[in-house]
Scaffold this active site. Structure first.
Site, PDB file in Angstrom:
ATOM      1  N   GLY A 143     -39.300 -53.067 -38.389  1.00  0.00           N
ATOM      2  CA  GLY A 143     -39.309 -54.557 -38.362  1.00  0.00           C
ATOM      3  C   GLY A 143     -37.997 -54.965 -38.932  1.00  0.00           C
ATOM      4  O   GLY A 143     -38.023 -56.168 -39.469  1.00  0.00           O
ATOM      5  N   GLY A 144     -37.023 -54.194 -38.721  1.00  0.00           N
ATOM      6  CA  GLY A 144     -35.918 -54.694 -39.490  1.00  0.00           C
ATOM      7  C   GLY A 144     -35.869 -54.856 -40.878  1.00  0.00           C
ATOM      8  O   GLY A 144     -36.670 -53.913 -41.545  1.00  0.00           O
ATOM      9  N   SER A 229     -36.349 -47.568 -36.763  1.00  0.00           N
ATOM     10  CA  SER A 229     -35.844 -48.692 -36.640  1.00  0.00           C
ATOM     11  C   SER A 229     -35.521 -49.308 -37.910  1.00  0.00           C
ATOM     12  O   SER A 229     -34.792 -48.764 -38.719  1.00  0.00           O
ATOM     13  CB  SER A 229     -36.906 -49.702 -35.823  1.00  0.00           C
TER      14      SER A 229
END
Length: 539
Positions: A143-144, A229
């Site tokens: 989710g960054g 991510s």
């Protein structure tokens, strides 16, 4: 193209759909188990031989006077505290709009609640305090740096704990404006670490693991941090943090390149924009701790809009190179030497961007493809298109765009990180390239962003809306999850289920290409990589 922050919000919620199944299994169980922690006893449950504890506090609430401050220990409790249900995620929703849901999810129910009382973790273990020294797999969610939680059913740790006789830990921590607003310029020394508060939360959780995990059958001296991510970006950042050194012993970066973070000057500028939105003077930063959290979140989203879609990884509300908590960029201009002896495994997928693009991207004509590549690479666009078309002569315009954009955002930076880390000559580096293609959505996603997660967690059935859950996926998960477990246990990913995987070096660049028939290839996309290094100015 899908807005970058909307994408991060969506992908952080992948695999929500099966949540009711996972939760119902626990709700119907009465097989409770009790564990000791440094702050008090907790009650979890045993499900099919795995002891599960959810929403275990590792820090105090971050509201009020703790907002923007370094994490603090939770207050001890008496009696036995229930740890049966997932806890709150940090605030991450725009109070003026509906919460986003991944297009791969078929249900929007069961979204985790949001609260500043969010410093909690979840533990899956085969046994409690039995004297065994099990590796600990510590997951940093995606989710960054803006959204997500450690409570997704796709990262349920039961299968991994059972398969490998390991302990799995997932955590929630501060994100976005609450975790990464650099206020030291305006608030003085009290706010010196506010630009990295969310990362310090993760360090605090790792300290909890060091001090408590033996009670859960784990070995505090064999801890692997891994994430995909945004989670991979957190792993990269932890490798550059002095306060994290010694709290972990292996690291895995899955599709999360963090070469650079936010520069101090840029962080100051963005913090000033936030104060202006809130009508808080630069000399009254303490007033931020008294405002309703919805006001802060609303102002944050307004600032993001004003920033005009800039990359949040380097432009604001992400970790700041503040000279102390994060002294230098993780991999720029060279790899950080702070935890150089820690073995690193990292990689990316072939078509990361198929999960991050709108429907129109799948039916681009030549002009549309060229326009999008130029938007990415500017005057390097023609060079990239020519190179990729020569190497992929049967590719459609959409195919070419996905390959170029995926290497631009993920593949090439990951490969440069491997090169710079290996140049330190200390801990070994192992590079992979994930090319397995999912059959869902008619196969159009190919090898999308997040595809590694269900294979690493042995959760391809739980995440079948992403993997299809078929026999090929099950067989590959058997190999991949064992590889991640082996790396956690020894710092070496080699198992009998995959070909011999040598450590990375810049001359031969050996890379494990992961597919139904995996193989080691030297520099598997060499010409594409070299073209992309030129486009990104990655010397």
């Amino acid at each position: 193209m899908t807005n970058r922050r909307t994408f991060l919000k969506q992908t952080s919620m992948l695999a929500i759909a099966p949540a009711t199944v996972v939760l119902a299994r626990g709700q119907n169980s009465q097989n409770f188990v009790v564990a000791d922690t440094a702050f008090g006893k907790i009650r979890g449950e045993e499900v099919q031989g795995i002891k599960i504890f959810k929403s275990v506090p590792y820090g105090a609430s971050t509201a009020g006077q703790n907002r923007f401050m370094p994490p603090r220990d939770p207050a001890p409790w008496t009696g036995v505290r229930d740890a049966l249900h997932y806890g709150s995620s940090t605030p991450q929703s725009d109070p003026n709009s509906a919460r986003a849901v991944s297009p791969l999810s078929v249900a929007s129910a069961n979204l985790p609640p949001e609260s500043e009382d969010c410093l909690v973790l979840n533990v899956w273990t085969p046994a409690l305090k039995d004297g065994r020294k099990r590796p600990v797999l510590f997951w940093c969610h995606g989710g960054g740096f803006v959204s997500g939680s450690g409570s997704s059913p796709g990262t349920d740790g039961a299968n991994l704990a059972r398969r490998g006789d390991v302990v799995v830990v997932t955590i929630n921590h501060r994100l976005n404006v609450l975790g990464f607003t650099y206020l030291a310029e305006f608030g003085g020394s009290d706010f010196a670490s506010s630009g990295d508060a969310g990362m310090l939360d993760i360090v605090h959780a790792l300290a909890w693991v060091r001090n408590n995990i033996e009670q859960f059958g784990g070995d505090p001296n064999t801890v692997m941090i891994f994430g995909q991510s945004g989670g991979g970006r957190k792993v990269g950042t932890l490798l550059a943090m002095p306060s994290a050194k010694g709290l972990f012993h292996r690291a895995v970066i899955e599709s999360g390149p963090t070469i650079r973070l936010v520069e101090r000057e840029q962080a100051i500028r963005v913090a000033g924009m936030l104060l202006a939105k809130l009508n808080v003077s630069k000399g009254q930063v303490r007033d931020l701790q008294k405002l309703p959290v919805d006001r802060i979140m609303g102002a944050y989203f307004a600032v993001v809009k004003d920033m005009g879609g800039q990359d949040p990884m380097t432009e604001g509300f992400s970790p700041t190179v503040d000279g102390k908590a994060v002294p230098h960029h993780p991999f720029h201009p060279a790899a950080s030497a702070i935890s150089a002896d820690v073995p690193l495994m990292l990689g990316s997928t072939r078509t990361e961007m198929t999960l991050q693009s709108d429907a129109a991207t799948f039916s681009l004509d030549e002009g549309g493809m060229r326009a999008r590549v130029k938007g990415l690479a500017g005057d390097k666009a023609e060079m990239l298109i020519e190179t990729y078309r020569k190497l992929n002569p049967s590719a459609t315009p959409s195919d070419l765009y996905f390959l170029i954009a995926s290497d631009y955002r993920y593949g090439a930076p990951i490969m440069k990180i491997a090169e710079r880390r290996a140049a330190l000559g200390k801990g070994p580096v192992h590079l992979y390239y994930f090319t397995w293609e999912t059959p869902v959505q008619g196969g159009r996603l190919k090898s999308p962003h997040t595809i590694e997660i269900p294979f690493a967690f042995d959760n391809v059935q739980i995440s079948r809306q992403l993997t299809g859950g078929g026999t090929d996926a099950m067989a590959l998960a058997d190999k991949v999850s064992d590889t991640w477990i082996a790396f956690a246990r020894t710092g070496d990913p080699n198992t009998s289920k995959l070909p011999r995987w040598p450590s990375f070096n810049a001359a031969e660049r050996p890379t494990m290409v992961i597919n139904n028939q995996s193989k080691v290839v030297s520099d598997p996309i060499r010409e594409q990589r070299l073209a992309m290094f030129r486009a990104l100015d990655l010397a």
